[in-house]
Design an enzyme around this catalytic site. Sequence first.
Site, mmCIF file in Angstrom:
data_model
loop_
_atom_site.group_PDB
_atom_site.id
_atom_site.type_symbol
_atom_site.label_atom_id
_atom_site.label_comp_id
_atom_site.label_asym_id
_atom_site.label_seq_id
_atom_site.Cartn_x
_atom_site.Cartn_y
_atom_site.Cartn_z
ATOM 1 N N HIS A 72 -2.645 7.220 7.124
ATOM 2 C CA HIS A 72 -1.669 8.145 6.538
ATOM 3 C C HIS A 72 -2.334 9.453 6.090
ATOM 4 C CE1 HIS A 72 2.256 6.247 6.232
ATOM 5 N NE2 HIS A 72 1.749 5.128 5.765
ATOM 6 N N HIS A 123 -4.282 1.032 7.483
ATOM 7 C CA HIS A 123 -2.946 1.646 7.554
ATOM 8 C C HIS A 123 -2.847 2.834 6.589
ATOM 9 C CE1 HIS A 123 1.627 1.283 7.775
ATOM 10 N NE2 HIS A 123 1.438 2.068 6.730
ATOM 11 N N GLU A 124 -3.285 2.627 5.343
ATOM 12 C CA GLU A 124 -3.171 3.703 4.337
ATOM 13 C C GLU A 124 -4.094 4.874 4.673
ATOM 14 O OE1 GLU A 124 -0.633 3.580 2.645
ATOM 15 O OE2 GLU A 124 -0.295 1.462 3.017
ATOM 16 N N CYS A 180 5.938 -0.167 7.126
ATOM 17 C CA CYS A 180 5.562 0.990 6.318
ATOM 18 C C CYS A 180 6.756 1.392 5.461
ATOM 19 C CB CYS A 180 5.172 2.144 7.239
ATOM 20 S SG CYS A 180 4.713 3.643 6.368
ATOM 21 N N LEU A 181 6.514 1.708 4.199
ATOM 22 C CA LEU A 181 7.602 2.092 3.301
ATOM 23 C C LEU A 181 8.296 3.376 3.758
ATOM 24 C CD1 LEU A 181 5.987 1.249 -0.171
ATOM 25 C CD2 LEU A 181 7.691 -0.077 1.093
ATOM 26 N N GLN A 214 2.887 10.010 1.246
ATOM 27 C CA GLN A 214 4.194 9.335 1.219
ATOM 28 C C GLN A 214 5.013 9.702 -0.010
ATOM 29 O OE1 GLN A 214 2.400 5.255 2.195
ATOM 30 N NE2 GLN A 214 4.413 5.165 3.155
ATOM 31 N N GLY A 252 0.838 -1.190 0.000
ATOM 32 C CA GLY A 252 0.000 0.000 0.000
ATOM 33 C C GLY A 252 0.873 1.239 0.000
HETATM 34 NI NI NI Z 1 2.639 3.279 5.587
#
Ligand code: NI
Length: 166
Positions: free
Chosen positions: A137, A133-134, A91-92, A51, A46
């Site tokens: 953000h 999660h997304e 998380c990226l 991000q 995701g």
């Molecule tokens: Ni994330």
Amino acid sequence: MGIRKIVEIGDETLRKHCKPQEKFDRRLHILLKDMADTMYKAEGVGLAAPQVGILRRVAVVDITEDHSGRLELVNPEIVERDGSQTGREGCLSLPGRQGVVTRPMKVKVKYQDRNGDAYELETEGFEARAICHELDHLDGTLYIDVMDRELSEEEIKGHIPEDDAQ
Ligand code: NI
């Protein structure tokens, strides 16, 4: 492929509240394509617009290995939650880290697609986790803000009790 730079923790962009996406134009379509390319290249499941430095309510999710399950979520909103699941999450924007996070087992999410058409999706398990999660953000929330605990390096590589419940 338009690979965008993923901003990492410490960048204030990740802490901002995103605005609704109002235009369903070519620029949005390019953003969605670039976000998917960036997510796949980074081997994530995701990615949210903040991000990649864009403060709009846009996210992509794909939990499949063959990239066949892409969701493009524009102005998404969770309208129902049911049950709970506790498991690992990364998380990226926080490379090399993982935590244990409790999320709803099932969610119903309302969203718009790239053309502005409205949809509702009911999903559960890992896809529900990824969506939660997304969406966090988009409000400047990271998993470390809501996690039960952070995993050690050994736990990231190995087995943790929470894996058995998945
Ligand atoms: Ni994330």
